[in-house]
Structure formats: C-alpha cells, structure tokens
Design a protein around this motif. Sequence first.
Motif, mmCIF file in Angstrom:
data_model
loop_
_atom_site.group_PDB
_atom_site.id
_atom_site.type_symbol
_atom_site.label_atom_id
_atom_site.label_comp_id
_atom_site.label_asym_id
_atom_site.label_seq_id
_atom_site.Cartn_x
_atom_site.Cartn_y
_atom_site.Cartn_z
ATOM 1 N N ASN A 125 23.300 1.232 -4.140
ATOM 2 C CA ASN A 125 23.885 0.898 -5.660
ATOM 3 C C ASN A 125 22.754 1.480 -6.706
ATOM 4 O OD1 ASN A 125 26.320 -0.017 -4.742
ATOM 5 N ND2 ASN A 125 25.639 -1.944 -4.563
ATOM 6 N N VAL A 126 21.381 1.067 -6.540
ATOM 7 C CA VAL A 126 20.576 1.400 -7.487
ATOM 8 C C VAL A 126 20.251 2.790 -7.393
ATOM 9 C CG1 VAL A 126 18.249 0.950 -8.135
ATOM 10 C CG2 VAL A 126 19.407 -1.218 -7.159
ATOM 11 N N GLY A 127 20.116 3.341 -6.293
ATOM 12 C CA GLY A 127 19.988 4.768 -6.202
ATOM 13 C C GLY A 127 20.868 5.634 -7.005
ATOM 14 N N ARG A 128 22.412 5.285 -6.722
ATOM 15 C CA ARG A 128 23.416 5.802 -7.358
ATOM 16 C C ARG A 128 23.287 5.702 -9.057
ATOM 17 N NH1 ARG A 128 27.022 3.750 -4.930
ATOM 18 N NH2 ARG A 128 28.104 2.345 -6.432
ATOM 19 N N MET A 129 22.657 4.707 -9.387
ATOM 20 C CA MET A 129 22.881 4.304 -10.951
ATOM 21 C C MET A 129 21.675 5.214 -11.305
ATOM 22 S SD MET A 129 23.375 0.275 -11.527
ATOM 23 C CE MET A 129 23.242 0.409 -13.254
ATOM 24 N N ILE A 130 20.637 5.157 -11.004
ATOM 25 C CA ILE A 130 19.446 5.748 -11.402
ATOM 26 C C ILE A 130 19.623 7.418 -11.285
ATOM 27 C CG2 ILE A 130 16.936 6.360 -10.804
ATOM 28 C CD1 ILE A 130 16.531 3.608 -10.291
ATOM 29 N N GLU A 131 20.231 7.972 -10.272
ATOM 30 C CA GLU A 131 20.574 9.225 -10.167
ATOM 31 C C GLU A 131 21.386 9.691 -11.268
ATOM 32 O OE1 GLU A 131 22.022 12.249 -6.624
ATOM 33 O OE2 GLU A 131 22.767 10.261 -6.623
ATOM 34 N N ASP A 132 22.736 9.078 -11.388
ATOM 35 C CA ASP A 132 23.266 9.332 -12.507
ATOM 36 C C ASP A 132 22.873 9.265 -13.998
ATOM 37 O OD1 ASP A 132 25.459 9.649 -10.522
ATOM 38 O OD2 ASP A 132 26.379 7.673 -11.178
ATOM 39 N N MET A 133 21.666 8.360 -14.141
ATOM 40 C CA MET A 133 21.231 7.971 -15.431
ATOM 41 C C MET A 133 20.235 9.309 -15.736
ATOM 42 S SD MET A 133 21.079 6.438 -18.249
ATOM 43 C CE MET A 133 21.658 4.570 -17.997
ATOM 44 N N GLU A 134 19.634 9.591 -14.693
ATOM 45 C CA GLU A 134 18.742 10.708 -14.789
ATOM 46 C C GLU A 134 19.394 12.108 -15.176
ATOM 47 O OE1 GLU A 134 14.072 9.825 -13.214
ATOM 48 O OE2 GLU A 134 15.507 11.267 -12.089
ATOM 49 N N GLY A 135 20.344 12.232 -14.493
ATOM 50 C CA GLY A 135 21.191 13.598 -14.528
ATOM 51 C C GLY A 135 21.609 13.619 -16.007
#
Length: 284
Positions: free
Chosen positions: A221-231
């Motif tokens: 969950n945290v990884g997906r949030m940060i990946e989307d945000m950085e993109g």
Amino acid sequence: MSQEDPLTACLDLTRRLPPQAIESNLELLCAVLPDLADDLLGSVDQPLKIRVDGGGRQYLVCDYNRDGDSYRSPWTNSYDPPLADGTVPSPKLRKLEAAMGDAFDVYRDMYYEGGVSSVYLWDTEDGFAGVVLLKKTNDSAGSTASWDSVHVFESTERGRTAHYKLTSTIMLYLAKDIAPGEETKGEGKVELGGSMTRQNELDAPHDPSSTSATLSSHISNVGRMIEDMEGKMRSSLQEVYFSKTKDITTTLRSSVGYAEDNKHRALQGELVGLLRGKAQAQQA
C-alpha cells in the motif's frame, strides 16, 4: 501580533528560497527568531545528507532518525555516535521497517539507477508513521544535479482496511558552472532549484491474519502510494516547471541571433508575398 504569524511567514519564506541554500537560511532565521528554532527545524525539509554506518552501508540522515546529536542507521538499528537510550521502533515495527527498507532499496535501483534510500518508522497511538527518503546526485564536468524525495506517511488500521496519509516533498537542484577557459565568452553560472509538496490519502485493504500478511499489505500500500505520487510530481516538474523555464529562456535570448532571425523573417515575408501574388493571378 500572534505567535503563529512569524512562524507562518518564515515557512512561507523558506518555500521560496533555493533548496541548496536552505540550511544556511535556516541558521539565519533561527538566529533572528530563537524561540521558533525548534518549530522551524521540525517543519522545514532540508536536502538529505549521506552517512556510512558501522557496517559500511550508506544511509540518509534527517530529523526523523536523529536523537540528540546521533543518527540511527536503518540497516543496523544503532546510533552513531553510540547512544545507550536512543529511540528505536518496537520489535514488531522494526521488522516492518527492515522489510520496507529492502523493498524501497529495490525501488530506488529500478527508478533511480543509483542513489541512496532509507526508511524510518516510529510507533504512534493509533498505529504507526514513517518516512521514506530517496536521494540521487550527479556530479559531472561543469554541472551538478541533486534530487531529494521525502515521503512522510501515517497509517491507521481499521480491521481489514488501513488508512494512509502521505505528504511528499521533492527538492531539485541543477547547476552549470563556467568551464575552464570559457570565462571570456560571457557565460556565467546557471542555477535552477526549487521544491514541491503534495499530499494524498488512501484507504486500502489490509490483511491482519498473520505477521507476514500484515507486512506485505503495508509495503504494497505504501509503495503504491509513493510510486504514484512520484510519477505525478515528476510529470508536473517536466511539463510545467521545465517547459515554462524553457519558454522564458527562449523569449529572453534567441539561440540563432537577431541577424539570422531577421533573415528568416525576411525570407518568410518574401515567400508569403509570392504565394499571395500567385493566388491573385490564378483568380484573375
């Protein structure tokens, strides 16, 4: 004037100052307003610094892994300089911190192809919180570039659902120095820097059936949030900030020179006149 007014003004000022000089600017602000020093140091993100722990592995230091004058390594879970009573996460949260650190080390290698990453977690009353740090620098002949990502998040478990709050800050700095022997050509040092902060919240499925399932859920969950945000933030930097800077630079300075540009304009006018005359002749 209320106590909040000078703090708000200082925070607003630091957001508009170049990130590469934020440390010295913070020192000046703390010297002028010593009563706000703790609030300023705890609220303003600074470019990340790299240290090496006892095992020879690099890690990033910030206010989130600092206790006094010592910093905790996420790989060894020990402080440098050694601190007997330093704050560390609970044993259960330490397992999640280590697993999440390994996961984001893979993320760093995939997306940044280098750099340094660190993950720090701490216990809260309703769950836990943490920060994911990523830093990449590139020093080549005559140019310097630095990218710092700070992702602070909170997690609250609600049965089979977990609620996350994420605050992401990216600090970017680019500089081009005068090359040796180029001092007489009128070229000077060029610097471009700034920071961007975005926030997001997410309710995501959470599996509390076992320790391994819990770890996997939070990392995913945290990884997906940060990946989307950085993109999204990278796209915004590319499409908005860099494109706007290029437009301004092009408007201020022509790359072909005024004489060459005037020739192009004259040629365009001549071609337009010829085409217009040909069209009128055909109509007659």
